[in-house]
Design an enzyme around this catalytic site. Structure first.
Site, PDB file in Angstrom:
ATOM      1  CE  LYS A   1     -35.701 -70.506   5.237  1.00 41.70           C
ATOM      2  NZ  LYS A   1     -35.011 -70.199   4.009  1.00 41.70           N
ATOM      3  CG  ASP A   2     -45.039 -67.619   4.672  1.00 43.40           C
ATOM      4  OD1 ASP A   2     -45.729 -67.105   5.553  1.00 43.40           O
ATOM      5  OD2 ASP A   2     -45.360 -67.649   3.468  1.00 43.40           O
ATOM      6  CE  LYS A   3     -46.280 -61.823  11.543  1.00 43.19           C
ATOM      7  NZ  LYS A   3     -46.714 -60.406  11.624  1.00 43.19           N
TER       8      LYS A   3
END
Length: 696
Positions: A334-336
């Site tokens: 997932k996106d940071k």
């Protein structure tokens, strides 16, 4: 993000900023139905994150039943190292490797398979050429699928050899299949023989080298009295504990392990794991209760993280729980710069233990929800997609746009993308957005087998003063792996694994190769997949630039709906001139290959572009198999365009809670709230790029 890359829609768009805070980018993974996940004791959550699949998880099967010791049977591949024939009551035995002799074993001889029968002709003789060829193809496809980042169905694949009525022939086939394909197992169901992947073999490959795995299963099959097997020297105590645990968990009824001191290749003392058969191997028939005892302990939970990468979050959890990162399974990275929710499963950890660390993890930006027992771990692609709730702030017109009606621009953009979709690029987080060295650069070095260069790229620091980057900076300046190891935080598991190997073997081609082999396969192949993704992005832009939305002769198309990247087993068709003239296909059916050894290229200018582009990176003769690192990249196909689902939006005044209703908006006075769903392996930032017509 994707400079000069193409768009599929032609509206003007607008300008704005995203990810002003983690709350502006909330990602929730949409799970498959609960029965498929095998969770128990609680309801699983419905959603969680922007998919970037990189983790290859072992297949999910019950532990294999093992037989008591018996004389070694013939070997289908020839060469030393025997294996017993399976009993008709014991068809699920684990496979073993035949070509290589387990040089750690004390017993290494065996008779030929059958008098006068060559090893390469065994299966042909037993099955006939047509069925033997189909089995070979199944085995090859399964091995390729294990290396694919998005093939969720590989673990469930089975192949039937048909009904085999003669008991002795079934026994011969059990042995021959297992010896030729050590990563397969055979099962008899009402005289029908079924072949499928060996989950135990694949799981052990995640912990040690494939050669050690092959040698271990050969030793296991031989069942020679008083024989022993030793793994390679390993100075990493925690890693040895994991190997001990695997063997005891899977084969503890017949095997025992111990650690002893050895001398390594540098004449330095080191530690190694030795395996031997217990004095009493137990009954040849293993009951269902024993199988149940050997099943893995799995705990499922929902991970909420903020401003953290998925692998970094797992590093924190693994360090606190005393397990390896590879013990965690999930369906995507997932996106940071977001708040993300995603289901995870961890092995060898009880729900009670996971609950104990909850408060400690909150200090690191992590929250653990919905903890409950599970029957198995997650597999890549085991999700329906991802739901996004995004906020775009600082709205304004593009500098070249003279319109005064910003609301009209937004409405036009939303409707356009809702009906026409967006170019299915890989997003910037695939490559390490903003980093000095991007992951695709490391992947290219690995494909070119430039091991030292790949290590130095891996340890290239960012322009910040923190413990991690200071340790990287120190290592590149001094080549002191031991000193850098001390400086690194515990959660940097990959870096520590690599540094331990470099400290042992040195910063040379051989040492760096062993260093890369010290980290899990899924992490090694992560970098190569990043390079393949970069090439795909460039190919998609080139294809749209020269041909636009028209489907032309030589394009590759896939004629069925598919929510993910298309696997090698699916049929990909080359468009003919007649089909182009008849407008038989639409641009939504066109796919482009992710480079690999088992894909075909378009037969038009796009195919020529691929070959020229790979030549530019000196990969014109690359076989997309990095043998020293046991990396196999078969490739796959990815649709050029994707659609957005359940798109909705509203405008809100900067005054909190006040929704905008007037027809004309003042620039920067409102925020745009967008909600939508995307298929797995699609990127919200890429969809926003298409909507807004700007790069981030």
């Amino acid at each position: 993000m994707l400079p000069s890359f193409s768009y599929v829609t032609h509206h003007t768009g607008f300008w704005g900023t995203i990810k002003n805070s983690p709350n502006d980018f909330v990602v929730t993974e949409i799970e498959v139905p609960q029965p498929l996940l095998g969770v128990t004791g609680a309801e699983s959550p419905q959603k969680s994150g922007e998919a970037l699949p990189e983790q290859s998880s072992p297949c999910l099967q019950q532990p294999k039943r093992l037989k008591a010791a018996e004389p070694p049977a013939p070997c289908a591949q020839g060469g030393p190292g025997g294996a017993p024939r399976p009993s008709e009551h014991d068809p699920d035995r684990v496979g073993s490797d035949c070509p290589a002799t387990p040089n750690k074993s004390q017993h290494e001889s065996e008779p030929d398979l059958k008098p006068g029968l060559r090893e390469e002709r065994v299966l042909d003789s037993l099955l006939g050429n047509p069925m033997s060829e189909l089995l070979n193809k199944f085995a090859s496809d399964l091995k390729d699928a294990w290396d694919l980042e998005s093939n969720a169905g590989a673990c469930a694949r089975e192949f039937s050899l048909g009904p085999i009525l003669e008991k002795k022939k079934r026994a011969d086939l059990h042995s021959a299949v297992r010896q030729k394909f050590p990563f397969l197992v055979t099962v008899t169901k009402d005289n029908e023989m079924i072949v499928k992947g060996n989950a135990d073999y694949r799981e052990l490959c995640q912990l040690v080298t494939e050669k050690e795995t092959s040698d271990f299963f050969k030793f296991l099959d031989a069942k020679l009295e008083n024989s022993t097997f030793s793994f390679e020297p390993d100075g990493h105590k925690e890693h040895r504990k994991v190997v001990h645990h695997f063997i005891n968990r899977k084969f503890g009824k017949i095997l025992e392990t111990k650690t002893f001191t050895v001398t390594d290749i540098n004449d330095q003392p080191n530690m190694s794991i030795m395996v031997r058969f217990r004095e009493k191997s137990g009954s040849r028939k293993r009951c269902a209760s024993v199988l149940k005892e050997n099943q893995d302990l799995y705990t499922a939970f929902t991970l909420q993280k903020e401003n953290l990468e998925t692998l970094e979050a797992i590093g924190f959890l693994a360090a606190e729980l005393g397990v390896l990162p590879s013990d965690f399974s999930y369906t995507g990275i997932k996106d940071k710069k977001a708040i993300t929710y995603q289901p995870m499963v961890v092995k060898k950890v009880t729900p009670e233990r996971l609950k104990e660390i909850g408060s400690k993890m909150e200090n690191k930006g992590l929250r653990i929800h919905n903890i409950h027992s599970a029957r198995q771990h997650l597999r890549l692609g085991q999700l329906k997609g991802n739901h996004f709730d995004l906020v775009v702030r600082d709205l304004r017109h593009h500098s070249h746009d003279s319109s005064v009606d910003l609301k009209e621009r937004i409405s036009e953009a939303m409707e356009n993308v809702k009906t026409k979709g967006f170019v299915n690029y890989y997003g910037p987080q695939r490559f390490g957005q903003g980093q000095n060295v991007q992951t695709d650069e490391i992947g290219l070095a690995l494909l070119n087998e430039e091991m030292v260069k790949a290590v130095k790229l891996f340890f290239t620091p960012e322009d910040t003063d923190d413990p991690v980057n200071n340790a990287k900076r120190y290592f590149l300046q001094t080549e002191d792996a031991k000193g850098a190891l001390v400086m690194l935080p515990e959660f940097k598991v990959r870096e520590k694994m690599l540094l331990r190997a470099l400290n042992r073997y040195g910063l040379n081609p051989e040492g760096c190769t062993k260093g890369w082999l010290s980290i899990p396969h899924s992490m090694r192949i992560f970098y190569v997949h990043a390079y393949c993704s970069k090439i795909w992005n460039e190919a998609a832009s080139y294809r749209l630039k020269i041909y636009g939305s028209k489907v032309v002769e030589g394009d590759l198309v896939f004629s069925e709906e598919n929510g993910e990247s298309i696997s090698l087993s699916d049929k990909v068709h080359v468009v003919t001139a007649a089909e182009e003239s008849a407008n038989k296909y639409s641009i939504s059916q066109v796919v482009l290959p992710m480079v690999g050894h088992s894909i075909k290229y378009p037969s038009n200018k796009v195919g020529q572009w691929y070959h020229e582009r790979l030549s530019k990176d000196e990969l014109q003769i690359c076989k997309f198999r990095v043998c020293p690192l046991q990396l196999n990249i078969p490739g796959c196909y990815r649709p050029i365009l994707k659609n957005v689902q359940n798109l909705s939006y509203f405008l809100e005044s900067n005054e909190k809670g006040v929704e905008v209703e007037d027809n004309h908006l003042s620039e920067s006075k409102v925020s745009l709230h967008i909600s939508f769903d995307l298929d797995p392996s699609c990127y919200a930032t890429v969809c926003l790029r298409e909507i807004m017509k700007c790069d981030f």
